[in-house]
Design a protein around this motif. Structure first.
Motif, short mmCIF file in Angstrom:
data_model
loop_
_atom_site.label_atom_id
_atom_site.label_comp_id
_atom_site.label_asym_id
_atom_site.label_seq_id
_atom_site.Cartn_x
_atom_site.Cartn_y
_atom_site.Cartn_z
N THR A 79 51.76 43.03 21.90
CA THR A 79 52.76 42.10 21.42
C THR A 79 53.17 42.55 20.02
O THR A 79 52.57 43.47 19.46
CB THR A 79 52.23 40.64 21.39
N ILE A 109 55.38 34.86 28.08
CA ILE A 109 56.13 34.37 26.92
C ILE A 109 55.80 32.90 26.70
O ILE A 109 55.20 32.25 27.57
CB ILE A 109 57.65 34.53 27.10
N THR A 135 62.67 29.22 29.37
CA THR A 135 61.27 29.62 29.47
C THR A 135 60.48 28.65 30.35
O THR A 135 59.67 29.07 31.18
CB THR A 135 60.63 29.70 28.07
N ILE A 150 64.40 36.59 25.70
CA ILE A 150 62.96 36.79 25.54
C ILE A 150 62.64 36.51 24.09
O ILE A 150 63.06 37.25 23.20
CB ILE A 150 62.53 38.22 25.93
N TRP A 155 56.13 37.26 22.98
CA TRP A 155 55.90 37.83 24.30
C TRP A 155 54.64 38.68 24.27
O TRP A 155 54.18 39.10 23.21
CB TRP A 155 57.09 38.69 24.76
#
Length: 323
Positions: A79, A109, A135, A150, A155
């Motif tokens: 990440t 996420i 999400t 995203i 994430w």
């Protein structure tokens, strides 16, 4: 984690990492030629905790910094972090847990929240809500041509999948949006942590506000590039809908790539005009066309209802909202 002149927020950021309920992590930091006290702060934390390693950027910019950091990483799960943001204490644990359950081929996420010393603008609040709603339903890739769907840096992905997507090897800005498109191309499946695990700090000097790499034209260029690579089909008619500033920029990019398209508008004053050698037609032609891919670049929010009505009547087409 790339760092550039964020000494004012850096201790709060790193402390939020140190306070993670998951204790087995490594933080690889690259200072991107900071002119404030960032490097001194980083050196202090690195002396105190061996999980933190610090390097100076050999190049310049966020991409070069991320690339260098990744070269020195060793973890199975990858990440990134922004040095002016804050992690909720269970962020890493929850993201890792999702990936351990689902395994390779997945992208974990979570939800995000904006905070600021000043009042958060209405646009940012709407964006965060829109993003979190996507999400929660794990439909982030569905609306990817509107905005980056995203949440960066919220994430996590397995190293093998990250490298299959090209990791930080791309030189294209905005780098987080480009990576989101590459996650999509790799067909990674979204798995959501359905709670706020990352705090986005908003302030006037934030990089996304001031760096030319995050200007609107860069986003449009990125969207068109990935559309042509991932979704365009020369055998399917392409229609551009909208002749405002954004629509004209998309038309220029399509012309530059020698991509044929029809151009339609719901603005009566523009219908019949020749722009860049293309005659604008009434949006009504969508009723007569066979199956087409339609890029929607309507600049005015007031037109959204009309757009939805046309889409409802013409369900054979595939629509890509570029606004």
């Amino acid at each position: 984690m790339p760092v550039k002149n964020t000494g004012k927020f850096l201790e709060e950021c790193i402390d939020s990492i140190l306070h993670q309920t998951l204790k087995r992590w490594e933080l690889v930091v690259v200072d991107d030629n900071s002119e404030d006290n960032s490097l001194a702060i980083l050196a202090k934390y690195a002396r105190q905790d061996t999980r933190i390693t610090v390097f100076k950027n050999k190049g310049s910019g966020i991409i070069a910094a991320l690339r260098l950091a990744y070269q020195h990483s060793s973890g199975k799960y990858i990440t990134r972090m922004d040095s002016d943001d804050i992690m909720e204490s269970d962020k890493l644990k929850l993201l890792v847990s999702q990936l351990k359950i689902k395994g390779e081929g997945h992208l974990a996420i979570g939800l995000v929240n904006y905070f600021s010393a000043k009042k958060i603008g209405e646009g940012y609040l709407k964006y965060a809500k829109w993003l979190n709603d996507l999400t929660l339903s794990e439909l982030n890739f569905k609306e990817i041509y509107k905005e980056c769907t995203i949440p960066s840096p919220c994430w996590m992905v397995e190293r093998k999948d990250f490298e299959a997507c090209g990791g930080f090897n791309s030189d294209i800005y905005p780098e987080d949006y480009d990576l989101a498109f590459r996650f999509r191309k790799a067909d990674l499946k979204i798995i959501a942590v359905k709670k706020v695990i990352h705090q986005w700090r908003d302030y006037e000097a934030r990089t996304s506000r001031t760096d030319k790499n995050y200007a609107d034209n860069r986003f449009t260029e990125l969207k068109v590039m990935h559309f042509l690579a991932q979704d365009y089909n020369a055998k399917t008619p392409l229609v551009l809908w909208g002749a405002g500033k954004k629509g004209k920029r998309i038309a220029q990019l399509l012309n530059k790539s020698k991509t044929p398209f029809q151009w339609v508008s719901n603005n009566k004053n523009k219908i019949g005009r020749d722009i860049y050698g293309i005659i604008l037609q009434d949006v009504f032609v969508l009723n007569q066309a066979g199956r087409a891919k339609v890029l929607i670049a309507i600049s005015s929010p007031d037109d959204s209802e009309e757009v939805n009505q046309v889409i409802d009547k013409n369900t054979d087409h595939e629509y890509f909202r570029f606004y």
